[in-house]
Design a protein around this motif. Sequence first.
Motif, PDB file in Angstrom:
ATOM      1  N   VAL A 318       0.741  -1.313  -0.060  1.00 17.67           N
ATOM      2  CA  VAL A 318      -0.018   0.029   0.010  1.00 17.67           C
ATOM      3  C   VAL A 318       1.077   1.399   0.127  1.00 17.67           C
ATOM      4  N   ILE A 319       2.096   1.473   0.792  1.00 20.20           N
ATOM      5  CA  ILE A 319       2.880   2.571   0.860  1.00 20.20           C
ATOM      6  C   ILE A 319       3.350   2.782  -0.530  1.00 20.20           C
ATOM      7  N   LEU A 320       3.917   1.884  -1.162  1.00 20.48           N
ATOM      8  CA  LEU A 320       4.506   2.274  -2.258  1.00 20.48           C
ATOM      9  C   LEU A 320       3.457   2.400  -3.419  1.00 20.48           C
ATOM     10  N   ARG A 321       2.571   1.661  -3.388  1.00 16.94           N
ATOM     11  CA  ARG A 321       1.534   2.330  -4.390  1.00 16.94           C
ATOM     12  C   ARG A 321       0.940   3.573  -4.184  1.00 16.94           C
ATOM     13  N   MET A 322       0.715   4.014  -3.091  1.00 21.69           N
ATOM     14  CA  MET A 322       0.118   5.510  -3.000  1.00 21.69           C
ATOM     15  C   MET A 322       1.225   6.533  -2.912  1.00 21.69           C
ATOM     16  N   LEU A 323       2.273   6.133  -2.640  1.00 18.69           N
ATOM     17  CA  LEU A 323       3.503   7.160  -2.865  1.00 18.69           C
ATOM     18  C   LEU A 323       3.637   7.397  -4.194  1.00 18.69           C
ATOM     19  N   GLY A 324       3.543   6.137  -5.185  1.00 17.98           N
ATOM     20  CA  GLY A 324       3.767   6.137  -6.452  1.00 17.98           C
ATOM     21  C   GLY A 324       2.744   6.657  -7.573  1.00 17.98           C
ATOM     22  N   ASP A 325       1.479   7.021  -6.901  1.00 18.15           N
ATOM     23  CA  ASP A 325       0.358   7.303  -7.375  1.00 18.15           C
ATOM     24  C   ASP A 325       0.459   8.330  -8.449  1.00 18.15           C
ATOM     25  N   PRO A 326       0.987   9.677  -7.884  1.00 17.83           N
ATOM     26  CA  PRO A 326       1.063  10.721  -9.147  1.00 17.83           C
ATOM     27  C   PRO A 326       2.038  10.291  -9.994  1.00 17.83           C
ATOM     28  N   ALA A 327       3.203   9.436  -9.959  1.00 19.48           N
ATOM     29  CA  ALA A 327       4.152   9.400 -11.030  1.00 19.48           C
ATOM     30  C   ALA A 327       3.427   8.439 -11.819  1.00 19.48           C
ATOM     31  N   GLU A 328       2.411   7.554 -11.470  1.00 19.27           N
ATOM     32  CA  GLU A 328       1.838   6.588 -12.613  1.00 19.27           C
ATOM     33  C   GLU A 328       1.093   7.260 -13.383  1.00 19.27           C
ATOM     34  N   GLN A 329       0.562   8.493 -12.983  1.00 19.47           N
ATOM     35  CA  GLN A 329      -0.350   9.184 -13.853  1.00 19.47           C
ATOM     36  C   GLN A 329       0.481   9.310 -15.341  1.00 19.47           C
TER      37      GLN A 329
END
Length: 495
Positions: A318-329
């Motif tokens: 969860v931590i890595l997914r949420m921290l990476g959410d802006p970059a994933e866009q």
Amino acid sequence: MDRYFVVHAPRQTGKTTGLRTLASELTAEGDVAALAFSCERAKVARDDVGWGESMLLDSIRAAAERSGWPEELLPPDPWPQATPGSRIDVALSDWCRRSPRRVVLFFDEIDALQGDSLVSFLCQLRDGHNARPDGHPFPTSVILCGLRDVRDYKIAVGADPGRCNPTSPFNIVSESLRLGDFTTDEIAELYDQHTQATGQEFTKDAVDRAFELTQGQPWLVNALAYEITFEMGVTGDITAGQVDTAKERLIRGRATHLDALVARLHEPRVKRVIEPIVAGSLPEVDLTFSDALSYVRDLGLIKERPPLEVANPIYREVILRMLGDPAEQYVMADPYSFVLPDGRFDLPRLLQEFVVFWREHGEYLIRQEGYHEAACQIILMAFLHRLVNGGGQLDREYAAGTKRLDVLIRWPHTGPEGERLTQREAMELKVWQAGRNDPLPDGLAQLDGYLDRLTLSTGVLVIFDRRPEAPAWNERGGFEQTTTPSGRQVTVLRA
């Protein structure tokens, strides 16, 4: 029974249920009037001491009236008048003087009290406790229950030197207790209650997998079972594979509990602890670090004991997914285009596409990333998540001081004879920091150990260059083939 305690644990671990059950059982014994109630409505008062006292006393009265107690046990109505800043002491003293039983109070959600309201409450609690030997009627026993250990209340009280001594409210606390997580046997016992009620069994592999993913965190243990039995509507015996599916659904669905934890990731104290874990570096330790560490541990985000790492695999993901959410866009590639004709995942093409992505967006995304030290790891994880998680899964391993982040891609596909197979690809991420030697030798040795543990013969080592003298961004992304110390063939990507 005459002692005061702090009970703390992460959210959704059964604290409230436990307090209410304990209060009911103590009251039923006939010697005490034990009451559990929430302080949450007093949160809005913050530094308004009088308002905070009124809200707290209203909560006590409402809980007592709901309890079904006889009239003689209920608190006085109305509460006695008193000067703001002393109303809790005066009110509880008046109640204890009138009550035919000893009064025991469990202050649930004590974290809701903020600022001067918290300071005033704690100081009054201490004064009332310490006056008991002189005949001052006051609650026989008190539990302050919330997220935080006693240390964090000390910080709140001691924030202003003009306030009461920051340690004084806590020399009355006999012990600070943390509710523990479930063991594997306790999860099996809990799930067996469902079996006894419905006949549906959790297999031993399912129980073991639930423990592996949650490390016994109570909310997660219950949430997985609820997701499987109610939301997924599984019939028949429950398997480890269905536990994995439930885990993924919880994360994708942004369950409230998980969202609440993620919302704290950018709090300075939380970031100070989590960032070096993600980066694999050692934290900067000074006199204030232990307080930050205790706070993050009380939230349940990290393990209770060293080494410094995230509490369980679900939180880790969860931590890595949420921290990476802006970059994933920023990832525009089509995930389905990476599926080969035989159903396997095209890892070499993914690496080539990442190079293009990194040259175009890497510099900007690093500047934007709040977790600057771990920016490279977070961005690559976001890229992988966008392209892999549609049909496969990512397992991530990271901890403070390891100087790396390990990733395993698991991609299910159908073999030539129709058999179900799983493609596994291992990657290791390293960062070349300023003033340090090339991490290639250490990376190859560490990747060797990771591949050995996974029983894989090949892997990928990604080295991010964070030195000032690193190549220009449009020149990054070179590949080379080399071998590990044990002779495994690996691909090295320098980004």
